[in-house]
Design a protein around this motif. Structure first.
Motif, PDB file in Angstrom:
ATOM      1  N   UNK A 167      24.231  45.862  40.641  1.00 51.99           N
ATOM      2  CA  UNK A 167      25.566  45.284  40.854  1.00 51.99           C
ATOM      3  C   UNK A 167      25.484  43.899  41.471  1.00 51.99           C
ATOM      4  N   UNK A 168      26.298  43.005  40.984  1.00 51.28           N
ATOM      5  CA  UNK A 168      26.274  41.623  41.451  1.00 51.28           C
ATOM      6  C   UNK A 168      26.705  41.533  42.914  1.00 51.28           C
ATOM      7  N   UNK A 169      25.992  40.706  43.678  1.00 55.89           N
ATOM      8  CA  UNK A 169      26.345  40.504  45.083  1.00 55.89           C
ATOM      9  C   UNK A 169      26.471  39.023  45.424  1.00 55.89           C
ATOM     10  N   UNK A 170      26.601  38.186  44.412  1.00 57.36           N
ATOM     11  CA  UNK A 170      26.693  36.751  44.666  1.00 57.36           C
ATOM     12  C   UNK A 170      27.952  36.164  44.036  1.00 57.36           C
ATOM     13  N   UNK A 171      27.983  36.150  42.709  1.00 57.98           N
ATOM     14  CA  UNK A 171      29.134  35.577  42.023  1.00 57.98           C
ATOM     15  C   UNK A 171      30.416  36.351  42.303  1.00 57.98           C
ATOM     16  N   UNK A 172      30.296  37.588  42.788  1.00 51.50           N
ATOM     17  CA  UNK A 172      31.505  38.366  43.069  1.00 51.50           C
ATOM     18  C   UNK A 172      32.360  37.710  44.145  1.00 51.50           C
ATOM     19  N   UNK A 173      31.740  36.932  45.031  1.00 53.08           N
ATOM     20  CA  UNK A 173      32.538  36.203  46.014  1.00 53.08           C
ATOM     21  C   UNK A 173      33.448  35.197  45.313  1.00 53.08           C
ATOM     22  N   UNK A 174      32.914  34.580  44.260  1.00 51.49           N
ATOM     23  CA  UNK A 174      33.710  33.635  43.481  1.00 51.49           C
ATOM     24  C   UNK A 174      34.818  34.363  42.737  1.00 51.49           C
ATOM     25  N   UNK A 175      34.454  35.456  42.051  1.00 50.41           N
ATOM     26  CA  UNK A 175      35.466  36.208  41.299  1.00 50.41           C
ATOM     27  C   UNK A 175      36.558  36.722  42.238  1.00 50.41           C
ATOM     28  N   UNK A 176      36.164  37.212  43.400  1.00 49.43           N
ATOM     29  CA  UNK A 176      37.138  37.713  44.371  1.00 49.43           C
ATOM     30  C   UNK A 176      38.094  36.617  44.811  1.00 49.43           C
ATOM     31  N   UNK A 230      41.427  44.191  42.799  1.00 46.14           N
ATOM     32  CA  UNK A 230      40.897  43.107  41.973  1.00 46.14           C
ATOM     33  C   UNK A 230      39.399  42.925  42.155  1.00 46.14           C
ATOM     34  N   UNK A 231      38.951  42.624  43.382  1.00 47.64           N
ATOM     35  CA  UNK A 231      37.503  42.489  43.569  1.00 47.64           C
ATOM     36  C   UNK A 231      36.737  43.775  43.314  1.00 47.64           C
ATOM     37  N   UNK A 232      37.354  44.927  43.545  1.00 49.58           N
ATOM     38  CA  UNK A 232      36.692  46.195  43.243  1.00 49.58           C
ATOM     39  C   UNK A 232      36.365  46.282  41.754  1.00 49.58           C
ATOM     40  N   UNK A 233      37.332  45.918  40.918  1.00 44.93           N
ATOM     41  CA  UNK A 233      37.110  45.936  39.470  1.00 44.93           C
ATOM     42  C   UNK A 233      36.043  44.927  39.062  1.00 44.93           C
ATOM     43  N   UNK A 234      36.053  43.768  39.698  1.00 48.92           N
ATOM     44  CA  UNK A 234      35.105  42.716  39.342  1.00 48.92           C
ATOM     45  C   UNK A 234      33.691  43.050  39.803  1.00 48.92           C
ATOM     46  N   UNK A 235      33.576  43.628  41.000  1.00 45.94           N
ATOM     47  CA  UNK A 235      32.254  44.050  41.475  1.00 45.94           C
ATOM     48  C   UNK A 235      31.728  45.185  40.597  1.00 45.94           C
ATOM     49  N   UNK A 236      32.635  46.065  40.186  1.00 43.09           N
ATOM     50  CA  UNK A 236      32.229  47.170  39.332  1.00 43.09           C
ATOM     51  C   UNK A 236      31.755  46.731  37.962  1.00 43.09           C
TER      52      UNK A 236
END
Length: 299
Positions: A131-140, A237-243
């Motif tokens: 699971x992504x742990x970097x770009x997810x900050x951007x998506x969030x 929102x971020x939950x879906x994107x991290x998933x």
């Protein structure tokens, strides 16, 4: 904090950089085969030394200390975190195994090299298992996500990858050094594999199909589950994107170390790099545009 930043220039055009490196690698491999043969012969204990250096340059920026302090916020967003963990660890790898088997082993088998089928599927599963742990900050940030949820969710995923999977600690921001090493690795990869890809140009497109389907499936499932649990949109929102998103640097590095630089598994993870930004930006748009619908039930 990374969560407060928009998508940077380097990351925004990642797909273009990847295409450029693919083209450069293929052209270089065609016109300078001796160079790539020399690079390929630089081995110690069956490990290619230039590739090993590039892997470490991808990994070293990830060796930042995990923010375990963020774990204290887990209880505040327990439902959203539970949904994301369910998607990341119980749905995503297995759904990719199913999709990979369906598309790569059966539907697309006639258009793919038979000897690489298992390797392609393994690469797809590796991509889904990180699971992504970097770009997810951007998506969030782009979907007005709750930053404390994103940070705590990333901390939980980091801890799981570090202890359960015995993988290296994940990065908290996307390092230009890490991406630069990734792009240099792609040049070498396509320098070695370019002729095979030119002979079968559909390979990349076919490998992209299960990845794209899985991104939308996982994002949609996480979003729907959060809505059913009446989780706030700023968490859903971020939950879906991290998933849905993938830790592609780690997937590429792991595929190289497990299956070898010229394997189909590595190529499969590279396809994930190729489509990550445009596909995830489309998911961000869907999350933003559906906010009114989402909140009709969760309010």
């Amino acid at each position: 904090m990374a969560a407060n930043k928009g998508i940077g220039f380097f990351e925004r055009y990642l797909t273009l950089w990847v295409f450029g490196c693919i083209g450069l690698g293929i052209v270089s491999g065609h016109y300078f085969p001796g160079l790539f043969q020399a690079i390929g012969s630089m081995k110690a204990a069956e490990v290619n030394l230039p590739v090993a250096v590039l892997i470490w340059l991808m990994i070293v920026p990830m060796l930042l200390k995990i923010d375990f302090g963020a774990l204290h916020a887990v209880k505040q967003h327990a439902r959203g975190i539970a949904v994301t963990l369910f998607i990341n660890w119980l749905v995503k790898p297995f759904s990719m195994a199913l999709l990979g088997g369906l598309f790569i082993r059966y539907l697309f088998a006639d258009w793919l090299p038979a000897g690489q089928i298992d390797s392609y599927i393994a690469g797809l599963i590796l991509l889904a298992a990180a699971p992504c742990t970097a770009m997810v900050f951007v998506w969030s940030n782009l979907c007005d996500g709750e930053p404390h949820f994103t940070l705590s969710q990333v901390a939980v995923n980091d801890a799981i990858m570090l202890f359960a999977l015995s993988l290296l600690a994940a990065l908290q921001w996307l390092s230009p050094l890490s991406l630069s090493a990734l792009l240099l690795t792609l040049i070498l990869l396509f320098g070695f594999q370019g002729q095979q890809i030119l002979a079968q140009p559909l390979v990349i497109g076919l490998l992209a199909v299960p990845i794209i389907i899985q991104v939308y499936f996982n994002a949609g499932l996480a979003y729907w589950l959060n809505r059913k649990l009446k989780v706030a949109h700023c968490v859903a929102g971020p939950s879906a994107l991290i998933g849905a998103s993938n830790f592609f640097e780690l997937a590429v590095a792991t595929a190289i170390s497990l299956f070898g630089f010229e394997s189909g598994a590595v190529l499969a993870t590279v396809v994930g790099v190729l489509i990550e930004v445009p596909v995830m930006l489309s998911v961000v748009q869907l999350v933003n545009r559906s906010k009114h619908w989402y909140e009709q039930e969760t309010i």
